[in-house]
Motif scaffolding. Sequence first.
Motif, short mmCIF file in Angstrom:
data_model
loop_
_atom_site.label_atom_id
_atom_site.label_comp_id
_atom_site.label_asym_id
_atom_site.label_seq_id
_atom_site.Cartn_x
_atom_site.Cartn_y
_atom_site.Cartn_z
N GLU A 67 0.87 -1.21 -0.08
CA GLU A 67 -0.30 0.09 0.12
C GLU A 67 1.06 1.35 0.02
O GLU A 67 0.87 1.88 0.95
CB GLU A 67 -0.92 -0.12 1.26
CG GLU A 67 -2.09 -1.16 1.37
CD GLU A 67 -3.08 -0.94 0.20
OE1 GLU A 67 -3.30 0.23 -0.41
OE2 GLU A 67 -3.52 -2.09 -0.03
N ARG A 94 9.60 10.03 3.24
CA ARG A 94 8.17 10.73 3.68
C ARG A 94 7.99 11.91 2.88
O ARG A 94 8.92 12.74 2.70
CB ARG A 94 8.11 11.04 5.12
CG ARG A 94 8.33 9.88 6.02
CD ARG A 94 7.74 10.51 7.54
NE ARG A 94 8.97 9.92 8.35
CZ ARG A 94 8.94 10.07 9.63
NH1 ARG A 94 7.75 10.40 10.35
NH2 ARG A 94 10.04 9.74 10.42
N TYR A 129 1.85 12.73 6.39
CA TYR A 129 2.83 12.43 5.32
C TYR A 129 2.47 11.24 4.60
O TYR A 129 2.02 10.36 5.42
CB TYR A 129 4.23 12.27 6.06
CG TYR A 129 5.02 13.30 6.74
CD1 TYR A 129 5.77 14.17 6.06
CD2 TYR A 129 4.73 13.58 8.02
CE1 TYR A 129 6.30 15.11 6.83
CE2 TYR A 129 5.45 14.58 8.69
CZ TYR A 129 6.28 15.29 7.93
OH TYR A 129 6.83 16.57 8.38
N LYS A 130 2.79 11.11 3.35
CA LYS A 130 2.72 9.95 2.43
C LYS A 130 3.98 9.32 2.64
O LYS A 130 5.02 9.67 2.45
CB LYS A 130 2.19 10.21 1.04
CG LYS A 130 0.92 10.75 1.27
CD LYS A 130 0.22 10.31 -0.30
CE LYS A 130 -1.11 11.24 -0.09
NZ LYS A 130 -1.90 10.40 -1.18
N ASP A 163 -3.27 5.79 8.45
CA ASP A 163 -3.60 4.63 8.02
C ASP A 163 -2.88 3.27 8.27
O ASP A 163 -3.61 2.23 8.48
CB ASP A 163 -3.24 4.65 6.27
CG ASP A 163 -4.42 5.76 5.75
OD1 ASP A 163 -5.25 6.21 6.36
OD2 ASP A 163 -3.88 6.47 4.58
N GLY A 180 2.37 4.97 -0.42
CA GLY A 180 1.90 6.36 -0.41
C GLY A 180 0.68 6.29 0.47
O GLY A 180 0.03 7.46 0.59
N VAL A 181 0.46 5.49 1.48
CA VAL A 181 -0.50 5.70 2.62
C VAL A 181 0.17 6.67 3.76
O VAL A 181 1.15 6.87 3.67
CB VAL A 181 -1.16 4.45 3.14
CG1 VAL A 181 -1.89 3.60 2.12
CG2 VAL A 181 0.13 3.62 3.77
N THR A 182 -0.78 7.09 4.52
CA THR A 182 -0.05 8.05 5.66
C THR A 182 0.04 7.29 6.88
O THR A 182 -0.29 5.85 7.01
CB THR A 182 -1.36 9.00 6.16
OG1 THR A 182 -2.50 8.18 6.61
CG2 THR A 182 -1.59 9.92 4.85
N GLN A 183 0.67 7.51 7.78
CA GLN A 183 1.08 7.07 9.18
C GLN A 183 -0.30 6.68 9.77
O GLN A 183 -0.17 5.60 10.52
CB GLN A 183 2.14 7.97 9.92
CG GLN A 183 3.45 8.12 9.66
CD GLN A 183 4.28 8.85 10.43
OE1 GLN A 183 5.34 9.39 9.80
NE2 GLN A 183 3.92 9.19 11.49
N HIS A 197 6.58 6.12 1.37
CA HIS A 197 7.00 5.27 0.20
C HIS A 197 8.35 4.45 0.52
O HIS A 197 9.05 5.09 1.28
CB HIS A 197 7.39 6.35 -1.09
CG HIS A 197 6.11 7.16 -1.46
ND1 HIS A 197 5.28 6.43 -2.33
CD2 HIS A 197 5.73 8.29 -1.36
CE1 HIS A 197 4.15 7.29 -2.50
NE2 HIS A 197 4.51 8.28 -1.89
N ASP A 212 1.54 15.23 2.83
CA ASP A 212 0.26 15.01 2.01
C ASP A 212 -0.23 16.20 1.62
O ASP A 212 -0.70 17.12 2.21
CB ASP A 212 -0.40 14.41 2.98
CG ASP A 212 -1.71 13.78 2.18
OD1 ASP A 212 -2.15 14.16 1.12
OD2 ASP A 212 -2.72 12.99 2.89
#
Length: 153
Positions: A53, A87, A97-98, A60, A55-58, A100, A90
Amino acid sequence: MIDYEDIMKNSPFLVNHLISLSKTHDFYINKHIKNETDILPSQYYMLLFLYYEMGVTQSDIAKACLMDRSGVSRAFKDFEEKGLITREVDSDNKRAYKIHLTKKGNETAEFLIEKEKEWDNMICEELEKSREEVLKKLSKISLKSLEFNRKHF
């Protein structure tokens, strides 16, 4: 004297077998995590979640891994220092942050996924079902359990 194998052979409860699978799996995968990666066993599921997954945030990840946000934040600080993630702010929420994986993060995750497949194949090798068939059955059981709990609790 009764040994562990006797208990497992004669256990009338599904949960005993699931606990045994979980414990023996953790022993196997933690050995590889400790000896061959830069992560801690407690960070394992976060790394794999990121792999699948991106590009999710912390937040998530905290929800998905059943962790508090501060624990995820500490883990990600460690991941960043070890070159496993990047990071970026977003664009929809400047306070988030997103996340990766870097090339090193991807390589670490792929190594662990291979170890997972090795373990799965090893425990399924004497069954009359393939790994995929076993996964399908376990998925049905897990979803049924989730449905039962949602309905009754």
